[in-house]
Scaffold this active site. Structure first.
Site, PDB file in Angstrom:
ATOM      1  CG  ASP A  14      19.999  -4.073  -0.363  1.00  0.00           C
ATOM      2  OD1 ASP A  14      19.198  -3.424  -1.050  1.00  0.00           O
ATOM      3  OD2 ASP A  14      20.408  -5.202  -0.680  1.00  0.00           O
ATOM      4  CG  ASP A 110      16.575  -0.655  -3.868  1.00  0.00           C
ATOM      5  OD1 ASP A 110      17.574  -0.549  -4.607  1.00  0.00           O
ATOM      6  OD2 ASP A 110      15.944  -1.722  -3.723  1.00  0.00           O
ATOM      7  CD  GLU A 111      22.219  -1.685  -4.288  1.00  0.00           C
ATOM      8  OE1 GLU A 111      22.968  -2.290  -3.491  1.00  0.00           O
ATOM      9  OE2 GLU A 111      21.918  -2.119  -5.406  1.00  0.00           O
TER      10      GLU A 111
END
Length: 411
Positions: A14, A110-111
């Site tokens: 993350d 973004d993860e």
């Protein structure tokens, strides 16, 4: 490399304050300074989209008006979002993760999840440290990583220490690390669901884990059972690198009793179709991130059009508005024989985090149903999850439009 059958090692990577971190990587002079990404930068009513940890330490928060943020932090640096830059950084991030294993599942810009189960004797903590160090050294991007035997626990673990944290969460850790938390801190439970749970005296994750299954199902449907399983550390979902190709759809069409050019008749049919699609979507607890329409003329000429949505929808009015706008943009004013509306690229409502685009951000921030979303995106603007549905053909071109918000992987 050996194969194991039982031991699962899942990492949830993350990125920390991703948009702000990308800007700092692009312009190192910003590093260590209070930085905010905001919409309507020139206007007093602009809203903070995300901000650096230095800004947060001064009290700046996501959804805060710019004027208020500047009052708290006069030295705050404000920048507009640069989505091309963020997509490029995202691709580089996932390329780096795939150097460790091909078992990588992106779930947002973004993860993503990484599955190291296939590596016999792998040392998860060392691998996590290596990933974290390489992302920081090579891309100048910080991340937090959760390590667990399944996706849910890995996701919960990655939230436990930010920025630059690495946390391990095993089933035996539940009583100490997970169960004391409030129910709305559990992934999959927003404030609205938490309010419902409080009506049957469920306030913590411990309460969810030990709740009466019948009461939970009566309150939340099948999602109640799933939440209880998750709270007890049970999650059998696989890390699926091909989930980017997944899609589902719910649609309906209507053949008119006679060909028509009457706008009132056409609008009535579109209303009925939108209502039908909305009802079916709500029954399945899903949202559509793409609307597809079919127009068939009296001469049987048929055209189809689709529109990718910034934010997923399930309400009749929203579906109707999008479909109607599409229809009148493409209608050639010849008599209509058939109309159809389909919601595509569906995601489970429980797992959906709405992308707050710059045009709707301020309006959405005021909407009570989105309070839980706002809580979840303090550092994650633009973040959302996708649930697997019916597998599409793998040959599908990613650039032609894929699952919800997977367009961050477009070239």
């Amino acid at each position: 490399m050996g194969q194991t059958t039982n031991r699962r090692v899942i990492l949830h990577v993350d990125m920390n304050s991703f948009y702000a971190s990308v800007e700092m990587a692009y312009d190192p002079s910003l590093k260590g300074k209070p930085l905010a990404i905001a919409g309507n930068v020139e206007e007093r009513k602009g809203i903070i989209v995300t901000c650096s940890y230095e800004a947060r330490s001064k009290g700046v928060k996501t959804t805060m008006p710019l004027w208020q943020a500047k009052k708290l932090c006069p030295e705050l640096i404000i920048k507009k979002p640069n989505f091309d830059r963020y997509r490029s950084a995202s691709r580089a991030m996932f390329d780096l993760l795939r150097e460790f294993t091909d078992r990588v599942e992106p779930v947002s810009i973004d993860e993503g999840y990484v599955d190291f189960s296939e590596f016999d004797g792998a040392k998860p903590l060392e691998m996590a440290k290596s990933i974290q160090e390489r992302l920081l050294d090579e891309l100048l991007l910080p991340c937090s990583i959760g390590i667990a035997p399944n996706k849910f626990l890995a996701k919960m673990a990655s939230n436990m220490k930010k920025p630059l944290g690495i946390s391990i969460l095993r089933k035996r850790d539940l009583p100490l690390k997970l169960w004391p938390l409030l129910a709305n801190e559990m992934h999959g439970i927003g404030e609205k669901t938490a309010e419902k749970l409080r009506t049957i005296n469920i306030n913590t994750i411990f309460d969810v884990a030990h709740a009466d299954s019948v009461k939970l199902k009566a309150l939340l449907g099948i999602n109640g059972e799933r939440l209880k399983e998750r709270a007890n550390g049970i999650d059998e979902r696989e890390v699926d690198p091909d989930s980017i190709y997944d899609f589902k759809s719910i649609g309906n069409s209507s053949t008119l009793s006679k060909n028509t050019t009457s706008e009132s008749e056409i609008n009535e049919v579109l209303h009925k179709l939108a209502r039908s699609v909305s009802i079916r979507m709500k029954r399945k607890d899903v949202l559509a991130s793409k609307i597809f329409i079919t127009i068939r003329y009296g001469n049987l000429k048929t055209i189809t059009r689709s529109k990718k949505l910034e934010n997923p929808i399930d309400e009749e009015a929203d579906i109707y508005t999008v479909a109607r706008q599409m229809f009148y943009s493409h209608w050639e004013e010849d008599p209509i024989r058939l109309l159809g509306i389909t919601g595509q690229e569906l995601i489970e409502k429980n797992d959906a985090i709405k992308q707050l685009d710059l045009f709707s951000f301020e309006k959405d921030a005021k909407d009570e149903p989105l309070l839980s979303v706002i809580d979840k995106i303090n550092s994650k603007y633009g973040n959302q999850l996708i649930k697997r549905g019916v597998k599409g053909e793998k040959k599908q071109d990613i650039s032609s439009g894929t699952s919800f918000n997977k367009d961050f992987l477009r070239e």
